[in-house]
Motif scaffolding. Structure first.
Motif, PDB file in Angstrom:
ATOM      1  N   MET A   1       0.859  -1.294   0.062  1.00 55.01           N
ATOM      2  CA  MET A   1       0.102  -0.017   0.029  1.00 55.01           C
ATOM      3  C   MET A   1       0.855   1.125   0.032  1.00 55.01           C
ATOM      4  O   MET A   1       1.849   1.344   0.888  1.00 55.01           O
ATOM      5  N   LEU A   2       0.856   2.054  -1.085  1.00 55.17           N
ATOM      6  CA  LEU A   2       1.447   3.133  -1.130  1.00 55.17           C
ATOM      7  C   LEU A   2       1.019   4.424  -0.114  1.00 55.17           C
ATOM      8  O   LEU A   2      -0.062   4.556   0.141  1.00 55.17           O
ATOM      9  N   GLN A   3       1.910   4.933   0.496  1.00 55.27           N
ATOM     10  CA  GLN A   3       1.847   6.030   1.453  1.00 55.27           C
ATOM     11  C   GLN A   3       1.781   7.381   0.549  1.00 55.27           C
ATOM     12  O   GLN A   3       2.146   7.490  -0.322  1.00 55.27           O
ATOM     13  N   PRO A   4       1.380   8.392   1.395  1.00 55.80           N
ATOM     14  CA  PRO A   4       1.233   9.738   0.683  1.00 55.80           C
ATOM     15  C   PRO A   4       2.790  10.091   0.388  1.00 55.80           C
ATOM     16  O   PRO A   4       2.814  10.848  -0.700  1.00 55.80           O
ATOM     17  N   GLN A   5       3.638  10.026   1.230  1.00 59.21           N
ATOM     18  CA  GLN A   5       5.021  10.272   0.958  1.00 59.21           C
ATOM     19  C   GLN A   5       5.729   9.503  -0.335  1.00 59.21           C
ATOM     20  O   GLN A   5       6.529  10.158  -1.037  1.00 59.21           O
ATOM     21  N   ASP A   6       5.076   8.383  -0.468  1.00 62.84           N
ATOM     22  CA  ASP A   6       5.516   7.447  -1.647  1.00 62.84           C
ATOM     23  C   ASP A   6       4.901   8.313  -2.992  1.00 62.84           C
ATOM     24  O   ASP A   6       5.627   8.527  -3.981  1.00 62.84           O
ATOM     25  N   SER A 255      16.312   3.255   5.555  1.00 65.36           N
ATOM     26  CA  SER A 255      15.982   3.705   7.179  1.00 65.36           C
ATOM     27  C   SER A 255      15.103   4.680   7.273  1.00 65.36           C
ATOM     28  O   SER A 255      14.681   4.769   8.274  1.00 65.36           O
ATOM     29  N   GLU A 256      15.114   5.680   6.350  1.00 67.22           N
ATOM     30  CA  GLU A 256      13.999   6.910   6.525  1.00 67.22           C
ATOM     31  C   GLU A 256      12.802   6.316   5.947  1.00 67.22           C
ATOM     32  O   GLU A 256      11.832   7.383   6.064  1.00 67.22           O
ATOM     33  N   GLY A 257      12.424   5.148   5.655  1.00 67.56           N
ATOM     34  CA  GLY A 257      11.248   4.862   4.895  1.00 67.56           C
ATOM     35  C   GLY A 257      10.805   5.080   3.830  1.00 67.56           C
ATOM     36  O   GLY A 257       9.645   4.968   3.219  1.00 67.56           O
ATOM     37  N   LYS A 258      11.842   5.680   2.925  1.00 69.85           N
ATOM     38  CA  LYS A 258      11.650   6.187   1.564  1.00 69.85           C
ATOM     39  C   LYS A 258      11.770   4.830   0.513  1.00 69.85           C
ATOM     40  O   LYS A 258      12.749   3.934   0.844  1.00 69.85           O
ATOM     41  N   MET A 259      11.035   4.716  -0.345  1.00 72.72           N
ATOM     42  CA  MET A 259      11.207   3.729  -1.558  1.00 72.72           C
ATOM     43  C   MET A 259      12.627   3.978  -2.248  1.00 72.72           C
ATOM     44  O   MET A 259      13.074   4.992  -2.502  1.00 72.72           O
TER      45      MET A 259
END
Length: 503
Positions: A1-6, A255-259
């Motif tokens: 599931m893509l997040q808004p930041q994605d 580690s920052e949660g970015k793709m």
């Protein structure tokens, strides 16, 4: 599931959610191996020409470039760092011994004065250590010499791109591959008005270095070669990067949660190539250059493949026009076109309908030089099946071939030739309109590799290679050229080969 930041990250990179989904599906489904008809060889997909035919094709190219309005560009992928060139020297610096021990290390130091960068390296050693190279060697300070070559406080060759390293020594100067490509362009890619156009693809961190070198060296090259240069640079687009996944095919996150996205390989450069406004484009790797004394063969066979391109292109345009203007093309014309495509482009399994033949004619054209296989790495020439049921010439890597299939393995192992990344391309249709090159990619020809990031395993997706699947649906011709035209530099000691030594 893509997040808004994605979604924000995708938007910033110019990648759609659909494209991301396609990439994720590719990891799950993998890529099919190509079905092979045969390995291409002389008489079976690879042309060869005698002296008179070669002369005639070179003349055809000279006549083409003497016409007003012909726009020719030399396209040079130059973004690769040279770090792999110095792998053995990096290992020497890290080794638990201090004097040259391996054959590679001994050869490097035994012949160090023969490198085109020797004088510059010697000055760097003086500045860093207060001693010249012979003194440092006499004192057993071999690693200091190598560090002066590789590290940024010295020449920084371990971090620079190949195009900016000094390859060849001349009486008055030492030249980089970029400068050698300028000379080449002046010799076979100059238009009627004396202008030669070059385009280098570079990485973001190196662009300023390329700009500085070109600013410094181009004026002198223009005077020396009596040529006006028009030079442009581009970078691989972020929108061509591909997502990385975990071994379980889940999106790999930092580690920052970015793709995590990675460069999609040299096949991504098809978009850079498609953006170039040119009738004819030469493509050649940055490190495949020789000193002036050996450029004769390079120039002759570049003109050969270009002359063949424009000669065949003229016939293709004529047939395409005749098909387009005929409401019901005669059977004789269809047979003539079918035979033309079979003979010149080695296309097999054609049905011969007007619709099929028109589709085959209306596409970009490439003529690819092939050299005899002497064990160097490179894509192999094959006749492979296409998704429409026809079979045509393709340049394939081993990853595209089913190594569990004995017949396919035999074809690959017994191949007589390989492509040294030496192509000339026709990028416009009969009306002078540029093709959208992204429409001619076989998206099923990418491949998946295993990498790591911060100690964690990941899977990476490579797009179809620039001269492999990215040009899969082009009209393709293979031509044998002599091995003298292929002189790559994979390690620093390759610069000691006679082909890279001075006058």
């Amino acid at each position: 599931m893509l997040q808004p930041q994605d979604l924000k990250q995708l938007e910033e990179m110019g990648i759609t959610t659909q494209q991301l989904e396609e990439q994720l599906n590719a990891f799950k489904t993998g890529f099919p191996f190509l079905k092979l008809d045969s390995a291409a060889s002389i008489g079976n997909g690879i042309m060869d020409f005698g002296t008179e035919e070669t002369d005639a094709l070179c003349k055809a190219w000279d006549e083409y470039t003497s016409q007003e309005g012909r726009k020719v560009v030399k396209f040079v992928p130059a973004s690769g760092a040279a770090s792999r060139m110095f792998k053995n020297l990096f290992a020497f610096v890290s080794a638990d011994y201090s004097a040259p021990t391996t054959d590679f290390e001994k050869k490097f130091f035994d012949s160090i004065t023969l490198f085109a960068f020797y004088d510059e390296l010697n000055r760097a050693c003086e500045q860093l250590y207060g001693a010249e190279i012979p003194q440092l060697v006499a004192q057993g300070k071999y690693k200091e010499v190598v560090k002066a070559l590789l590290n940024n406080e010295g020449l920084g060759y371990g971090q620079k791109p190949k195009g900016l390293l000094k390859f060849h020594s001349y009486e008055t100067a030492a030249l980089t591959p970029v400068e050698e490509h300028l000379t080449e362009a002046a010799l076979y890619a100059k238009d009627k008005n004396g202008k030669a156009r070059l385009h280098f693809t570079v990485s973001a961190e190196h662009q300023k270095l390329f700009e500085n070198l070109l600013t410094e060296k181009t004026p002198g090259a223009q005077q020396r070669l009596d040529t006006e240069f028009e030079i442009s640079l581009s970078q691989q687009k972020p929108s061509t990067d591909t997502v990385a996944v975990t071994p379980d095919n889940e999106i790999f996150r930092t580690s920052e949660g970015k793709m995590l996205f990675r460069p999609g390989g040299h096949g991504s450069l098809i978009e850079n190539l498609s953006a170039i406004d040119a009738d004819v484009v030469f493509i050649k790797n940055i490190d495949n250059v020789v000193p002036d004394r050996l450029k004769g063969d390079t120039v002759r066979y570049k003109k050969l493949i270009a002359g063949l391109l424009v000669s065949l292109q003229k016939q293709v345009f004529d047939y395409a026009e005749r098909l387009a203007s005929a409401s019901e093309p005669a059977a004789e014309l269809l047979d003539e076109i079918k035979t033309f495509l079979q003979k010149n482009f080695s296309i097999k399994k054609l049905k011969g309908t007007a619709e099929e033949l028109s589709a085959k004619l209306n596409r970009p054209i490439r003529v690819c030089a092939m050299v005899k296989n002497v064990g160097e790495p490179g894509g192999g020439p094959f006749i492979a099946y296409n998704q429409d049921g026809t079979a045509s010439l393709q340049i394939l890597e081993s990853s595209q071939i089913d190594m569990a299939n004995p017949e396919a393995v035999a074809m690959f192992q017994n191949g007589t030739h390989f492509n040294p990344v030496d192509l000339v391309c026709g990028l416009k249709d009969r009306n002078g309109k540029a093709f959208d090159l992204t429409l001619f990619i076989d998206k099923n020809t990418g491949f998946i590799s295993e990498k790591s990031k911060d100690g964690r395993e990941l899977k990476a997706l490579e797009r179809p290679g620039l001269w492999n699947g990215a040009m899969s649906d082009w009209l393709t011709v293979f031509v044998e050229v002599p091995l003298t035209t292929f002189n790559p530099v994979k390690t620093v000691n390759d610069l000691l080969r006679p082909q890279h030594q001075g006058q």
